[in-house]
Design an enzyme around this catalytic site. Structure first.
Site, PDB file in Angstrom:
ATOM      1  N   ASN A  54      -5.419   6.638   3.860  1.00 11.07           N
ATOM      2  CA  ASN A  54      -5.222   5.897   5.104  1.00 11.07           C
ATOM      3  C   ASN A  54      -3.837   6.214   5.638  1.00 11.07           C
ATOM      4  OD1 ASN A  54      -5.626   3.664   7.154  1.00 11.07           O
ATOM      5  ND2 ASN A  54      -3.781   2.961   6.102  1.00 11.07           N
ATOM      6  N   GLU A  55      -3.806   6.802   6.836  1.00 12.87           N
ATOM      7  CA  GLU A  55      -2.541   7.157   7.478  1.00 12.87           C
ATOM      8  C   GLU A  55      -1.599   7.858   6.490  1.00 12.87           C
ATOM      9  OE1 GLU A  55      -1.124   3.487   9.133  1.00 12.87           O
ATOM     10  OE2 GLU A  55      -2.649   3.456  10.697  1.00 12.87           O
ATOM     11  N   GLU A  77      -2.141  -8.909   7.757  1.00  9.35           N
ATOM     12  CA  GLU A  77      -2.505  -8.685   9.156  1.00  9.35           C
ATOM     13  C   GLU A  77      -3.305  -9.833   9.762  1.00  9.35           C
ATOM     14  OE1 GLU A  77      -2.534  -3.861   9.288  1.00  9.35           O
ATOM     15  OE2 GLU A  77      -4.291  -4.827   8.417  1.00  9.35           O
ATOM     16  N   GLN A  78      -2.942 -11.042   9.419  1.00  7.18           N
ATOM     17  CA  GLN A  78      -3.682 -12.199   9.936  1.00  7.18           C
ATOM     18  C   GLN A  78      -3.666 -12.281  11.456  1.00  7.18           C
ATOM     19  OE1 GLN A  78      -1.466 -14.854   7.112  1.00  7.18           O
ATOM     20  NE2 GLN A  78      -3.369 -16.009   7.150  1.00  7.18           N
ATOM     21  N   GLU A  89      -8.334   4.989  14.485  1.00  7.82           N
ATOM     22  CA  GLU A  89      -7.874   3.622  14.761  1.00  7.82           C
ATOM     23  C   GLU A  89      -7.297   3.574  16.165  1.00  7.82           C
ATOM     24  OE1 GLU A  89      -5.382   1.462  11.964  1.00  7.82           O
ATOM     25  OE2 GLU A  89      -5.935   2.875  10.388  1.00  7.82           O
ATOM     26  N   HIS A 107      -3.513  -9.813  13.527  1.00  9.63           N
ATOM     27  CA  HIS A 107      -4.017  -8.583  14.126  1.00  9.63           C
ATOM     28  C   HIS A 107      -5.406  -8.843  14.700  1.00  9.63           C
ATOM     29  CE1 HIS A 107      -5.255  -4.449  14.679  1.00  9.63           C
ATOM     30  NE2 HIS A 107      -4.124  -3.981  14.178  1.00  9.63           N
ATOM     31  N   TRP A 139       2.408  -6.330  13.768  1.00  8.25           N
ATOM     32  CA  TRP A 139       3.476  -5.673  13.012  1.00  8.25           C
ATOM     33  C   TRP A 139       4.611  -5.180  13.884  1.00  8.25           C
ATOM     34  CZ3 TRP A 139       3.362  -1.083  15.367  1.00  8.25           C
ATOM     35  CH2 TRP A 139       2.132  -0.634  15.870  1.00  8.25           C
ATOM     36  N   ARG A 152       0.850  -1.184   0.000  1.00 14.29           N
ATOM     37  CA  ARG A 152       0.000   0.000   0.000  1.00 14.29           C
ATOM     38  C   ARG A 152       0.890   1.240   0.000  1.00 14.29           C
ATOM     39  NH1 ARG A 152      -2.452  -0.236   6.199  1.00 14.29           N
ATOM     40  NH2 ARG A 152      -0.810   0.988   7.192  1.00 14.29           N
TER      41      ARG A 152
END
Length: 691
Positions: free
Chosen positions: A171-172, A381-382, A333, A384, A341, A133
């Protein structure tokens, strides 16, 4: 023209008292709570169940389309909103409002392959590629054109939809240090607009040094930041340019959406990297929002298990930085549990997630949202955590803590009082910290001491203020200084006579100003003035700076104040004070033993204190401030590190990040609403205050 008209309207609304908070949020709600959801990640047969569970847990809004450009525009120029329409409808079925997001952080593969010129090029020549991203260049006119076309379609479709309460951009979004051809061309145009002619640029950059003189703007390339001794004046302008690219990209998105949006706010979710320089720079946003994760493998917390709770000031600092920009803020968030991460990804301490929620609320937020509702089954991000586990039905520990917070807020709404209702003794401690990211940029290129940390220097003063129970705003130079009885300008290196005059007026009219080392030593271009070292401040402080010294960290120097000794090594200025100044601290060793390090003097109705040394542990900074507030008949608290207290809506909120219980002394006539005065680790106390 459209942009100027919008900013004029916004200015008029602000003048009429219609702040972002008052315009977009009902103060009686206290705060709203939401959760991210990605319909495109799950079978449609599960959506209804998921939205019902969100509602049952108490969530009030959800968040769509953040990374869904490939689903929104599967082929160039062909759009599909049918799936998103269904998701919006199901959310509304369960009384969930929606925050819609532009998907510019993740361009679809057709865009990356068909138009590779839009990809970011790093300084070493690496070209970013599809599969992650934020790989598209904000400086690329083609990328912007394609992004704006998609955003306009999305805004046209949902801008008049009452189920949509607002928009999150990208996003961010960060500041990109991009070296592709478009960025270089844009940098030259930025410089032409700023300097008009090449002589002015050469003067500003000091290019006579080392034969760096340019004869035309076309000769200028993007500075190689990793190249030793690269012109730091050029890098200062490059950082201004890079921040402006991010700000412009967000501004244009916002203005585009507002062509169609009816009673929908626009924000974005910044990572609180305060020194990047873009936060608050997109003036068309309605307010600022941020992302915050607290437990990810560092050990900034207190005690052996502090890494499970997090840094006590991490959320508070962000609150006090984002809120003053436009008067309100939200957290888009907030960590729901274990993440994936960090260097090490531990489970948060039971109660920590709830503590973070209350920390956000305590600073005055209007909403808090968590990433994400369901833990993903695939992708980066599994591991997360979400509010719900990978089976789609099991509520996680953090999910229960979010639900508890929502229920607590709903109960507190019965005790609603105006947001401005705060104790007089609390407001008397109100303090501004004057902050400009460009000071950090300038210092970073010429630190002079490898152990110097600009943000760490700021935090020494901030930590003391939180111990005092002082309300703090990080402000910029365009704000009204007179609104604050106390102001601190830490390491404010870049200045001019106009700013110094504004400081003098502030002090003469009754303000108490604390300036620290490395302040006003350079002009706005990062050049030393043609004057004695530090002379820009002489008419304010009454001091003269003789010279500065830097010591080795393993052989620190000492200063003494009130017979107490403090260690220092990063930066120390040797001061020749004015006759009317009081010396608070002196050096006790080296060849300047006995020379003043800290002075204070009255000026008009106020006072100016100059702290010419940076202590190793912040104890000196704490003790100096402990002198200034009582001298002005302002009562301060003495909270231990890890315990903070704030007021809002007639409520007092006390938070305990420390590793031991803390007994809080309730004010007279206070009524406990949540928790107990003996606050356990990760505990929260909420009490009402008398009118």
């Amino acid at each position: 023209m459209r942009k100027k008209l919008f900013l004029l309207i916004l200015s008029c609304l602000t003048t009429l008292g219609l702040s972002a908070q008052g315009r977009w949020f009902n103060d009686k709600d206290l705060t709203l709570t939401g959760v991210y959801y990605y319909p495109e990640h799950w079978d449609e047969s599960e959506w209804d169940r998921d939205f019902k569970k969100m509602h049952d847990l108490g969530f009030e809004f959800t968040h769509f389309a953040e990374f869904a450009w490939a689903q929104l525009e599967p082929e160039e120029g062909k759009y599909d909103f049918a799936w998103l329409d269904k998701a919006v409808g199901l959310a509304a079925k369960y009384n969930l409002k929606v925050v819609m997001c532009t998907s510019t952080a993740t361009p679809p593969v057709w865009l990356s392959r068909r138009y590779p010129e839009i990809l970011i090029k790093e300084e070493d020549g690496t070209i970013l590629d599809h599969g992650a991203r934020q790989h598209a260049s904000f400086a690329s006119p083609l990328y912007r054109k394609l992004a704006y076309r998609m955003i306009e379609k999305l805004a046209e479709h949902y801008g008049n939809d009452s189920r949509i309460i607002g928009w999150q951009l990208d996003n961010e979004p960060a500041v990109q240090f991009d070296y592709n051809d478009s960025a270089e061309k844009a940098f030259r145009e930025f410089l032409k607009k700023k300097y008009v002619n090449i002589k002015a640029l050469n003067d500003a950059w000091g290019t006579a040094f080392w034969s760096e003189v340019y004869s035309s703007f076309d000769e200028i390339t993007l500075p190689k930041r990793k190249q030793m001794f690269m012109n730091h004046h050029q890098i200062l302008d490059y950082r201004r340019f890079a921040a402006a690219q991010t700000n412009d990209f967000l501004n244009e998105q916002s203005l585009l959406i507002k062509r169609y949006a009816k009673n929908q706010w626009v924000t974005t979710n910044y990572i609180p990297n305060y020194e990047e320089g873009h936060i608050g720079g997109s003036k068309s946003l309605d307010f600022q929002s941020y992302t915050r994760y607290m437990v990810y493998g560092d050990n900034e917390g207190i005690g052996r298990r502090g890494y499970r709770v997090g840094n006590p000031l991490r959320i508070a600092f962000a609150n006090d930085f984002f809120r003053p920009v436009q008067g309100t803020y939200g957290v888009m968030e907030l960590q729901p549990g274990q993440v994936n991460w960090g260097s090490i990804n531990p489970q948060p301490l039971p109660g920590a997630v709830r503590l973070w929620l209350w920390s956000v609320f305590a600073g005055g937020s209007d909403f808090v949202c968590t990433y994400r509702f369901r833990q993903p089954l695939y992708g980066t991000e599994q591991y997360h955590y979400g509010i719900i586990g990978p089976d789609g039905v099991t509520v996680t520990p953090g999910g229960y803590e979010y639900s508890q917070f929502v229920n607590d807020i709903k109960e507190l709404r019965k005790h609603y009082k105006p947001r401005q209702l705060m104790p007089k003794e609390y407001l008397a401690r109100r303090t501004a910290i004057l902050f400009n990211h460009e000071n950090s940029w300038s210092i970073e290129r010429q630190k002079q001491n490898a152990t110097w940390n600009t943000l760490g220097h700021v935090e020494k003063y901030y930590k003391a203020l939180k111990s005092f129970g002082a309300p703090v705003d990080f402000i910029t130079e365009d704000k009204d200084f007179s609104a604050y009885p106390f102001m601190i300008a830490p390491a404010y290196q870049l200045a001019d006579d106009e700013l110094v005059s504004k400081w003098i007026k502030y002090v003469e009219n009754g303000g108490n100003l604390i300036l620290t080392c490395r302040t006003a030593q350079k002009d706005r271009f990062g050049r030393l003035p043609k004057a004695k070292f530090g002379a820009m401040l002489n008419r304010l402080t009454g001091n003269e700076l003789d010279f500065y010294d830097l010591l080795l960290p393993n052989d620190p120097g000492k200063v003494v104040m009130d017979n107490k000794v403090y260690k220092w090594n990063t930066w120390g200025e040797i001061i020749k004070p004015a006759q009317q100044a009081t010396v608070l601290a002196k050096y006790t060793d080296e060849f300047y033993e006995g020379a003043p390090a800290v002075t204070t003097r009255d000026l008009g109705k106020g006072s100016i204190t100059y702290v010419g040394v940076d202590s190793q542990d912040g104890a000196l900074e704490m003790d100096i401030l402990k002198k200034i507030y009582p001298k002005n008949n302002v009562q301060i608290l003495d909270l231990p590190f890890g315990v903070t207290m704030e007021y809002r809506n007639g409520l007092g909120i006390v938070l305990n990040y420390s590793d031991k219980p803390y007994q809080f002394d309730l004010p007279k006539e206070a009524k406990v609403l949540i928790g107990k005065p003996l606050i356990e680790t990760a505990g929260v106390l909420v009490f009402s205050i008398a009118k």
